[in-house]
Design a protein around this motif. Structure first.
Motif, PDB file in Angstrom:
ATOM      1  N   ILE A  24      10.260 -26.388-130.769  1.00  0.00           N
ATOM      2  CA  ILE A  24       8.807 -26.805-131.235  1.00  0.00           C
ATOM      3  C   ILE A  24       8.479 -28.019-130.410  1.00  0.00           C
ATOM      4  CG2 ILE A  24       7.657 -28.255-133.040  1.00  0.00           C
ATOM      5  CD1 ILE A  24       9.270 -26.734-135.386  1.00  0.00           C
ATOM      6  N   TRP A  25       9.633 -29.053-130.036  1.00  0.00           N
ATOM      7  CA  TRP A  25       8.970 -29.937-129.046  1.00  0.00           C
ATOM      8  C   TRP A  25       8.942 -29.521-127.803  1.00  0.00           C
ATOM      9  CZ3 TRP A  25       8.142 -35.016-129.582  1.00  0.00           C
ATOM     10  CH2 TRP A  25       8.586 -35.811-130.403  1.00  0.00           C
ATOM     11  N   ILE A  26       9.521 -28.442-127.191  1.00  0.00           N
ATOM     12  CA  ILE A  26       9.211 -27.878-125.910  1.00  0.00           C
ATOM     13  C   ILE A  26       7.984 -26.927-125.856  1.00  0.00           C
ATOM     14  CG2 ILE A  26      10.156 -26.099-124.409  1.00  0.00           C
ATOM     15  CD1 ILE A  26      13.034 -27.005-125.147  1.00  0.00           C
ATOM     16  N   LEU A  27       7.603 -26.220-127.016  1.00  0.00           N
ATOM     17  CA  LEU A  27       6.644 -25.396-126.943  1.00  0.00           C
ATOM     18  C   LEU A  27       5.281 -26.262-127.194  1.00  0.00           C
ATOM     19  CD1 LEU A  27       7.820 -22.401-128.889  1.00  0.00           C
ATOM     20  CD2 LEU A  27       7.419 -22.389-126.610  1.00  0.00           C
ATOM     21  N   SER A  28       5.246 -27.264-127.648  1.00  0.00           N
ATOM     22  CA  SER A  28       4.122 -28.197-128.024  1.00  0.00           C
ATOM     23  C   SER A  28       3.802 -28.872-126.677  1.00  0.00           C
ATOM     24  CB  SER A  28       4.814 -29.446-129.095  1.00  0.00           C
ATOM     25  OG  SER A  28       4.840 -28.769-130.241  1.00  0.00           O
ATOM     26  N   GLY A  29       4.722 -29.345-125.798  1.00  0.00           N
ATOM     27  CA  GLY A  29       4.651 -29.718-124.589  1.00  0.00           C
ATOM     28  C   GLY A  29       4.047 -28.819-123.843  1.00  0.00           C
ATOM     29  N   VAL A  30       4.365 -27.562-123.846  1.00  0.00           N
ATOM     30  CA  VAL A  30       4.054 -26.575-122.923  1.00  0.00           C
ATOM     31  C   VAL A  30       2.549 -26.166-123.370  1.00  0.00           C
ATOM     32  CG1 VAL A  30       4.084 -24.239-122.344  1.00  0.00           C
ATOM     33  CG2 VAL A  30       6.107 -25.457-122.468  1.00  0.00           C
ATOM     34  N   ALA A  31       2.212 -26.201-124.636  1.00  0.00           N
ATOM     35  CA  ALA A  31       0.974 -25.650-125.037  1.00  0.00           C
ATOM     36  C   ALA A  31       0.011 -26.993-124.825  1.00  0.00           C
ATOM     37  CB  ALA A  31       0.856 -25.501-126.708  1.00  0.00           C
ATOM     38  N   LEU A  32       0.349 -28.153-124.863  1.00  0.00           N
ATOM     39  CA  LEU A  32      -0.577 -29.252-124.437  1.00  0.00           C
ATOM     40  C   LEU A  32      -0.901 -29.154-123.051  1.00  0.00           C
ATOM     41  CD1 LEU A  32      -1.593 -31.723-125.557  1.00  0.00           C
ATOM     42  CD2 LEU A  32       0.199 -33.041-125.151  1.00  0.00           C
ATOM     43  N   LEU A  33       0.097 -29.004-122.246  1.00  0.00           N
ATOM     44  CA  LEU A  33      -0.225 -28.871-120.830  1.00  0.00           C
ATOM     45  C   LEU A  33      -1.157 -27.720-120.343  1.00  0.00           C
ATOM     46  CD1 LEU A  33       0.349 -29.486-117.820  1.00  0.00           C
ATOM     47  CD2 LEU A  33       2.271 -28.206-117.822  1.00  0.00           C
ATOM     48  N   ALA A  34      -0.745 -26.607-121.035  1.00  0.00           N
ATOM     49  CA  ALA A  34      -1.658 -25.431-120.839  1.00  0.00           C
ATOM     50  C   ALA A  34      -3.390 -25.894-121.197  1.00  0.00           C
ATOM     51  CB  ALA A  34      -1.174 -24.152-121.448  1.00  0.00           C
ATOM     52  N   ALA A  35      -3.534 -26.182-122.344  1.00  0.00           N
ATOM     53  CA  ALA A  35      -4.765 -26.707-122.935  1.00  0.00           C
ATOM     54  C   ALA A  35      -5.548 -27.667-121.857  1.00  0.00           C
ATOM     55  CB  ALA A  35      -4.548 -27.401-124.229  1.00  0.00           C
ATOM     56  N   THR A  36      -4.605 -28.719-121.363  1.00  0.00           N
ATOM     57  CA  THR A  36      -5.350 -29.514-120.368  1.00  0.00           C
ATOM     58  C   THR A  36      -5.629 -28.860-119.044  1.00  0.00           C
ATOM     59  OG1 THR A  36      -3.621 -31.521-121.454  1.00  0.00           O
ATOM     60  CG2 THR A  36      -4.843 -31.560-119.136  1.00  0.00           C
ATOM     61  N   VAL A  37      -4.865 -28.118-118.404  1.00  0.00           N
ATOM     62  CA  VAL A  37      -5.145 -27.496-117.289  1.00  0.00           C
ATOM     63  C   VAL A  37      -6.581 -26.533-117.678  1.00  0.00           C
ATOM     64  CG1 VAL A  37      -4.533 -25.773-115.721  1.00  0.00           C
ATOM     65  CG2 VAL A  37      -2.850 -27.463-116.458  1.00  0.00           C
ATOM     66  N   SER A  38      -6.815 -25.731-118.797  1.00  0.00           N
ATOM     67  CA  SER A  38      -7.743 -25.092-119.103  1.00  0.00           C
ATOM     68  C   SER A  38      -9.100 -25.851-119.269  1.00  0.00           C
ATOM     69  CB  SER A  38      -7.460 -24.149-120.463  1.00  0.00           C
ATOM     70  OG  SER A  38      -8.531 -23.295-120.746  1.00  0.00           O
ATOM     71  N   SER A  39      -8.751 -26.965-120.111  1.00  0.00           N
ATOM     72  CA  SER A  39      -9.844 -27.972-120.304  1.00  0.00           C
ATOM     73  C   SER A  39     -10.291 -28.370-118.784  1.00  0.00           C
ATOM     74  CB  SER A  39      -9.508 -28.892-121.030  1.00  0.00           C
ATOM     75  OG  SER A  39     -10.402 -29.955-121.252  1.00  0.00           O
ATOM     76  N   THR A  40      -9.532 -28.827-117.924  1.00  0.00           N
ATOM     77  CA  THR A  40      -9.882 -29.606-116.730  1.00  0.00           C
ATOM     78  C   THR A  40     -10.720 -28.250-115.767  1.00  0.00           C
ATOM     79  OG1 THR A  40      -7.938 -30.896-116.614  1.00  0.00           O
ATOM     80  CG2 THR A  40      -8.948 -30.275-114.608  1.00  0.00           C
ATOM     81  N   ASN A  41     -10.435 -27.083-115.939  1.00  0.00           N
ATOM     82  CA  ASN A  41     -10.926 -26.072-115.223  1.00  0.00           C
ATOM     83  C   ASN A  41     -12.229 -25.800-115.782  1.00  0.00           C
ATOM     84  OD1 ASN A  41      -8.922 -25.533-113.171  1.00  0.00           O
ATOM     85  ND2 ASN A  41      -8.102 -24.196-114.840  1.00  0.00           N
ATOM     86  N   GLN A  42     -12.449 -26.008-116.831  1.00  0.00           N
ATOM     87  CA  GLN A  42     -13.835 -25.601-117.723  1.00  0.00           C
ATOM     88  C   GLN A  42     -14.697 -26.927-117.489  1.00  0.00           C
ATOM     89  OE1 GLN A  42     -13.141 -24.167-121.605  1.00  0.00           O
ATOM     90  NE2 GLN A  42     -11.719 -22.543-120.791  1.00  0.00           N
ATOM     91  N   ARG A  43     -14.211 -28.099-117.548  1.00  0.00           N
ATOM     92  CA  ARG A  43     -15.237 -29.271-117.692  1.00  0.00           C
ATOM     93  C   ARG A  43     -15.249 -29.712-116.212  1.00  0.00           C
ATOM     94  NH1 ARG A  43     -16.100 -32.272-122.073  1.00  0.00           N
ATOM     95  NH2 ARG A  43     -15.379 -31.610-123.820  1.00  0.00           N
ATOM     96  N   TYR A  44     -14.478 -29.769-115.507  1.00  0.00           N
ATOM     97  CA  TYR A  44     -14.958 -30.158-114.142  1.00  0.00           C
ATOM     98  C   TYR A  44     -14.611 -28.815-113.042  1.00  0.00           C
ATOM     99  CZ  TYR A  44     -13.807 -34.077-117.255  1.00  0.00           C
ATOM    100  OH  TYR A  44     -13.665 -34.951-117.946  1.00  0.00           O
ATOM    101  N   PRO A  45     -15.372 -27.973-112.895  1.00  0.00           N
ATOM    102  CA  PRO A  45     -15.206 -26.766-112.152  1.00  0.00           C
ATOM    103  C   PRO A  45     -15.003 -27.049-110.797  1.00  0.00           C
ATOM    104  CG  PRO A  45     -17.295 -26.767-113.087  1.00  0.00           C
ATOM    105  CD  PRO A  45     -16.625 -28.211-113.762  1.00  0.00           C
ATOM    106  N   SER A  46     -15.737 -28.217-110.194  1.00  0.00           N
ATOM    107  CA  SER A  46     -16.106 -28.366-108.782  1.00  0.00           C
ATOM    108  C   SER A  46     -15.391 -29.886-108.431  1.00  0.00           C
ATOM    109  CB  SER A  46     -17.401 -28.461-108.270  1.00  0.00           C
ATOM    110  OG  SER A  46     -18.124 -29.595-108.862  1.00  0.00           O
ATOM    111  N   ASP A  47     -14.982 -29.817-107.174  1.00  0.00           N
ATOM    112  CA  ASP A  47     -14.524 -31.058-106.475  1.00  0.00           C
ATOM    113  C   ASP A  47     -15.519 -32.293-106.881  1.00  0.00           C
ATOM    114  OD1 ASP A  47     -11.786 -31.962-105.168  1.00  0.00           O
ATOM    115  OD2 ASP A  47     -13.479 -32.712-103.630  1.00  0.00           O
ATOM    116  N   ALA A  48     -16.757 -32.092-106.591  1.00  0.00           N
ATOM    117  CA  ALA A  48     -17.485 -33.147-106.921  1.00  0.00           C
ATOM    118  C   ALA A  48     -17.550 -33.828-108.435  1.00  0.00           C
ATOM    119  CB  ALA A  48     -18.924 -32.720-106.398  1.00  0.00           C
ATOM    120  N   ASP A  49     -17.740 -32.640-109.394  1.00  0.00           N
ATOM    121  CA  ASP A  49     -17.243 -33.050-110.631  1.00  0.00           C
ATOM    122  C   ASP A  49     -16.063 -34.062-110.941  1.00  0.00           C
ATOM    123  OD1 ASP A  49     -19.741 -31.541-111.550  1.00  0.00           O
ATOM    124  OD2 ASP A  49     -18.566 -29.940-111.858  1.00  0.00           O
ATOM    125  N   ARG A  50     -15.086 -33.480-110.331  1.00  0.00           N
ATOM    126  CA  ARG A  50     -13.651 -34.380-110.418  1.00  0.00           C
ATOM    127  C   ARG A  50     -13.934 -35.847-109.915  1.00  0.00           C
ATOM    128  NH1 ARG A  50     -11.825 -29.058-110.001  1.00  0.00           N
ATOM    129  NH2 ARG A  50     -11.693 -29.312-107.885  1.00  0.00           N
TER     130      ARG A  50
END
Length: 543
Positions: A24-50
């Motif tokens: 549970i601990w391991i999969l929670s950490g993996v899911a949190l990272l996956a969600a963060t990367v996905s959110s980063t790609n969607q919210r800040y798609p360009s270098d200028a946005d970031r």
């Protein structure tokens, strides 16, 4: 027979005991990272946005305290800026809890004495606990690395970040191993380990907040305090921005040194006894200890004091922003939208939106205290003291009710401290001290009903499934944090975010006060508590 005889069998036993908790601990950490990367790609798609967001971050010490020093504008570095320090905390908590569970808790419950009566070496129990913890961190690291690679990130940076998280986890495992030798209870050992993690996070945050902004205006070099923290070492690896693998020698050295100290301490104490023996109490108990409420306060006060210091310091830090987000220091539109999305407010005042977002985290901290306080019920039941108390004229309802009263009153006190500390510092930076105190204290108090729902859930789990109480209560708190406080950032559907009780709280001070959801949340909390108490009265005590 050697000091390590029986290690292999004890390792298999520990893996079997943790076959649910560690995944549970391991999969929670993996899911949190996956969600963060996905959110980063969607919210800040360009270098200028970031870059726009990072330029704001380097001028905001509070954001740096909670995140990390930005090291670049790529998707990978942006994701690390948001989540790497938090993943290190997750790995640290997973590791410390596992080590204490298989060492000090085994001694506290008598399992270590039974194992010691067999063909088991002096160091076998501690060695098995550390082996299991290293395996868990290795699996976590591999899965985190492949998660980043699967999202299109470079392999070198991906596995550098993953290794930094895993190395931090085993470094804290060594600290927990020492704490397990020093103290006489698993609760104290876990407390020391958790305090070490919290201190490491704060020191790392101070180093990042005091760091030097580079010429490009959006990256930083952390100040020297970051090098004093195991979590700071993880961020100093700088994944996707240099991949400094040699920094990992620091947590590995801490693990080696801490393990050596822990082994040395095991041969200098008796089984079941810590290096610091329990102090004898006074010959006569204080009158307040004659009742269950006084006893509950005596048992819980240390926990409350620790949370009070933490939440007060957090409130002072957030409140110190004052008027720094206005005028020449106003945030760019992208960063402002991020803060507004966290708060859910609608009044257009960025400072109110930031305070609203932080109040949500204050509410989670109050809920964390309430859950931890109520889990004392389970440790008292499993360890035996509850049986001795309930053998007297004290009824089950009075005993449980006393602990519940302390938990509720403590959560209320913590929220008052949060509101007052934020309002005091922010009010002194402006011209309306009384108004800001009242506004922010009220905003803090509306977080009480959802915190009490998690407390009620812990009581209900204690009444229905006592052996699963600890896991269920902390899982509910973690789910509420991810869905309620970070759901918007991860762009989760509203129906999913609504599963968290914190999603239904009025967004004060950025929004309008509505009483109906607060009443509904309070009613749910009361119902859960009543159900848990009724179930506890009708079941046998469970070891």
């Amino acid at each position: 027979m050697t000091a390590f005889t029986g290690t292999a069998r004890l390792t298999r036993l520990a893996l079997r005991r943790d076959r649910v908790q560690l995944p549970i601990w391991i999969l929670s950490g993996v899911a949190l990272l996956a969600a963060t990367v996905s959110s980063t790609n969607q919210r800040y798609p360009s270098d200028a946005d970031r870059i726009e967001v990072l330029r704001t971050a380097v001028d905001s010490p509070t954001l740096l305290m909670f995140r990390a020093a930005p090291t670049g504008s790529s998707t990978g570095t942006m994701a690390m800026f948001q989540i790497l320090a938090f993943l290190a905390v997750v790995a640290g908590l997973m590791s410390t809890l596992a080590v204490v569970r298989h060492t000090r808790q085994n001694e506290e419950t008598g399992r270590a004495e039974m194992l010691g009566a067999t063909v088991v070496g002096r160091h076998a129990i501690l060695t098995a606990a550390l082996i299991v913890t290293v395996i868990a961190n290795a699996v976590l690291s591999v899965l985190l690395g492949f998660t980043l690679v699967g999202n299109g990130e470079p392999a070198s940076g991906s596995f550098a970040a993953a290794a930094a998280v895993g190395a931090t986890g085993i470094a804290f495992a060594a600290i927990a191993a020492i704490a397990a030798q020093i103290t006489q209870t698993s609760r104290a050992a876990n407390g020391i380990a958790a305090a070490a993690i919290g201190a490491a996070y704060v020191v790392r945050g101070a180093g990042d907040a005091l760091g030097e902004v580079q010429a490009n205006g959006y990256t930083m070099v952390s100040a020297w305090p970051s090098w004093l923290s195991p979590i700071g070492w993880a961020t100093e690896v700088r994944p996707f921005a240099g991949d400094r693998w040699l920094v990992l020698a620091l947590p590995l050295a801490l693990f080696a040194a801490g393990t050596g100290i822990a082994f040395a301490l095991t041969v200098r104490r008796d089984s079941g006894v810590g290096m610091i023996p329990a102090r004898p109490g006074p010959t006569r108990a204080a009158p307040r200890l004659l009742g269950p409420l006084g006893l509950a306060w005596r048992l819980q006060r240390g926990t409350l004091y620790g949370w009070a210091v933490t939440i007060t310091l957090t409130g002072l830090t957030v409140g110190s922003l004052g008027n720094s987000l206005t005028g020449d220091n106003a945030l760019p539109e992208g960063a402002a939208n991020t803060i507004n999305s966290l708060s859910g407010g609608d009044d257009g005042n960025l400072i109110d939106s930031l305070n609203t977002a932080m109040m949500g985290f204050m509410g989670m901290m109050a809920a964390g205290y309430a859950v931890q306080a109520l889990l004392r019920l389970r440790s008292e039941e499993a360890g035996g003291p509850a049986e001795a108390v309930l053998a007297t004229a004290t009824g089950r309802s009075r005993w449980l009710g006393a602990h519940l009263t302390i938990a509720v009153a403590g959560a209320l006190a913590l929220l008052l401290l949060a509101g007052v500390s934020m309002g005091l510092v922010y009010g002194l930076s402006g011209d309306d001290l009384g108004g800001e105190l009242a506004k922010l204290t009220g905003a803090a108090l509306v977080q009480l009903p959802p915190a009490l729902i998690l407390a009620g859930f812990a009581v209900a789990a204690f009444g229905l499934l006592p052996r699963l109480t600890i896991g269920l209560a902390w899982a509910a708190l973690a789910v509420s944090l991810i869905l309620g406080q970070l759901g918007e950032l991860f762009e989760l559907p509203q129906v999913v975010r609504d599963l968290s009780p914190f999603s239904h709280v009025p967004a004060l001070p950025a929004g309008e006060l509505t009483v109906t959801p607060l009443v509904a949340l309070a009613a749910i909390a009361l119902t859960l508590g009543a159900v848990g108490m009724a179930l506890f009265r009708r079941r046998d005590l469970a070891l």
